[in-house]
Write a protein that holds these residues in place. Structure first.
Motif, short mmCIF file in Angstrom:
data_model
loop_
_atom_site.label_atom_id
_atom_site.label_comp_id
_atom_site.label_asym_id
_atom_site.label_seq_id
_atom_site.Cartn_x
_atom_site.Cartn_y
_atom_site.Cartn_z
N SER A 225 108.83 1.34 15.98
CA SER A 225 108.28 2.67 16.28
C SER A 225 107.65 3.33 15.06
CB SER A 225 109.38 3.58 16.82
OG SER A 225 109.93 3.08 18.02
N ASP B 125 108.11 15.04 24.01
CA ASP B 125 108.53 13.66 23.76
C ASP B 125 109.99 13.62 23.33
OD1 ASP B 125 105.95 12.81 24.29
OD2 ASP B 125 105.34 12.85 22.18
N LYS B 126 110.54 12.41 23.28
CA LYS B 126 111.91 12.23 22.80
C LYS B 126 111.92 11.29 21.62
CE LYS B 126 114.91 13.27 26.72
NZ LYS B 126 116.01 12.77 27.57
N ILE B 127 112.81 11.58 20.68
CA ILE B 127 112.98 10.72 19.52
C ILE B 127 114.47 10.69 19.20
CG2 ILE B 127 112.47 12.68 17.98
CD1 ILE B 127 111.27 10.60 16.03
N SER C 197 114.95 15.70 22.44
CA SER C 197 113.69 16.18 23.00
C SER C 197 113.04 17.15 22.02
CB SER C 197 113.92 16.87 24.34
OG SER C 197 114.44 15.97 25.29
N ALA D 61 106.82 12.67 16.64
CA ALA D 61 106.92 12.92 18.09
C ALA D 61 106.50 14.37 18.35
CB ALA D 61 108.34 12.69 18.58
N HIS D 62 105.80 14.55 19.45
CA HIS D 62 105.26 15.88 19.79
C HIS D 62 106.05 16.52 20.93
CE1 HIS D 62 101.74 15.30 17.14
NE2 HIS D 62 101.82 14.03 17.53
#
Length: 350
Positions: A336, A165-167, A171, A161-162
């Protein structure tokens, strides 16, 4: 003092301690995230990670109190709160008895929340999340390659994730890239759903000699720790994952767990299914009551050694690429994930 008032006073003290625990849990949630969080996300993470059910309104009330004590600060109405230096210091010092055993509680909770389905290859999978500076992420991926080639990992499945983004409800800060690896707790959770309890004993560094696992050289028992062992060993530079990948000599992150001996036949079938799903975290399965890599197993128990999910990240850190890792960060959908080699843009060695 009026004896009739004693039960009421004790109740107030007990409630006050519970409130303090809730505030500390909120501080832990904020401390685990590098960006501000709102009350909605905090409430969800309190329930998922700590088993604490608070309404958004209750969370907001606690946050106001923490603001007044200088432990959190409001960034904006939309972005939410961040923890302050004073809040971090409070986490270091407060309620030490609550912190002991924190890791094993988190393991058991994530195992329970894991609902990965081996038949449909769907559901939520627990992950570790590491943050790298954006300009150092490609070198980090290359440094991890040998660890993945040598299967010194739980799985080749990863999620990237960049910034922005959220993972797993976290955040990604500006200038950072988040790298999620499958956590070995997925094995706990999958076995648990099949009715097999797993006793998570400790995390440690396992010595390899001539490409074979030999013995544990360092260990931290989960029940007596407030910190994740893998994070400690990586930060202390106590691993040599790259050397194990290259020469078969050195130390890697591993975990020691036990299952009832009677459940071994079913467990072996589930472990085989996990391998078919791309999850290969089980390194060694012992025999009933016998030692595994010089580690004794309990009576009518079978010892298991599992790879640490952060071994590839440890390899990057060994190559002087800084990483901020959060073991057992949360859960993300199986859908994902991508294969590491595809995500890194590298050709998988034959």
């Amino acid at each position: 003092m009026n004896k009739n008032l004693t039960p009421r006073i004790n109740l107030i003290k007990q409630d006050g301690r519970e409130v303090e625990r809730e505030k500390l849990a909120i501080l832990r949630v904020l401390a685990s995230c590098q960006t501000p969080l709102g009350s909605k996300i905090i409430a969800r993470r309190l329930k998922n990670e700590y088993g604490i059910e608070l309404s958004e309104r209750a969370v907001r009330y606690h946050l106001i109190m923490l603001d007044d004590r200088g432990m959190t600060c409001k960034i904006s109405r939309r972005d939410g709160r961040s923890i302050t230096q004073l809040g971090l210091e409070e986490l270091e010092n407060a309620l030490v008895t609550d912190k002991v055993g924190f890791v094993i509680d988190k393991i058991e909770r994530l195992a329970y929340l894991t609902d990965f389905n081996l038949d449909t290859l769907s559901g939520m999978v627990p992950v570790n999340i590491s943050f790298f500076a954006k300009e150092q992420f490609k070198p980090a991926l290359r440094a991890m390659a040998q660890a993945y080639k040598a299967n010194l990992c739980v799985s080749e499945l990863v999620c990237i994730a960049h910034e922005g983004d959220k993972i797993a409800d976290i955040s990604v800060p500006a200038g950072q890239v988040a790298f999620a690896t499958v956590c070995s707790i997925v094995i706990n959770g999958t076995l648990l759903k099949a009715g097999i309890p797993m006793d998570s004993r400790f995390g440690g560094t396992l010595q390899f000699h001539q490409n074979k696992p030999r013995r544990f050289t360092d260990m931290i028992y989960y029940t007596g720790s407030s910190l994740d062992p893998s994070e400690i060993f990586i930060a202390s530079r106590m691993t040599s994952v790259s050397e194990v990948a290259r020469r078969g000599e050195g130390k890697v992150l591993c975990n020691f767990r036990e299952i009832p001996a009677a459940s071994l036949p079913l467990a072996e079938k589930i472990i085989a299914k996990l391998r078919n799903a791309g999850i290969n975290g089980v390194l060694v399965v012992g025999e009933a009551g016998k030692s595994v890599c010089e580690m004794p197993s309990g009576l009518n128990k079978v010892g298991m050694i599992m790879m640490g999910g952060l071994n590839p990240v440890a390899a990057a850190v060994e190559n002087d690429i800084p990483a901020a890792s959060q073991a057992m960060s949360g859960l993300i959908p199986y859908s994902s994930f991508k294969n590491y080699w595809e995500a890194a843009g590298l050709k998988k060695p034959a």
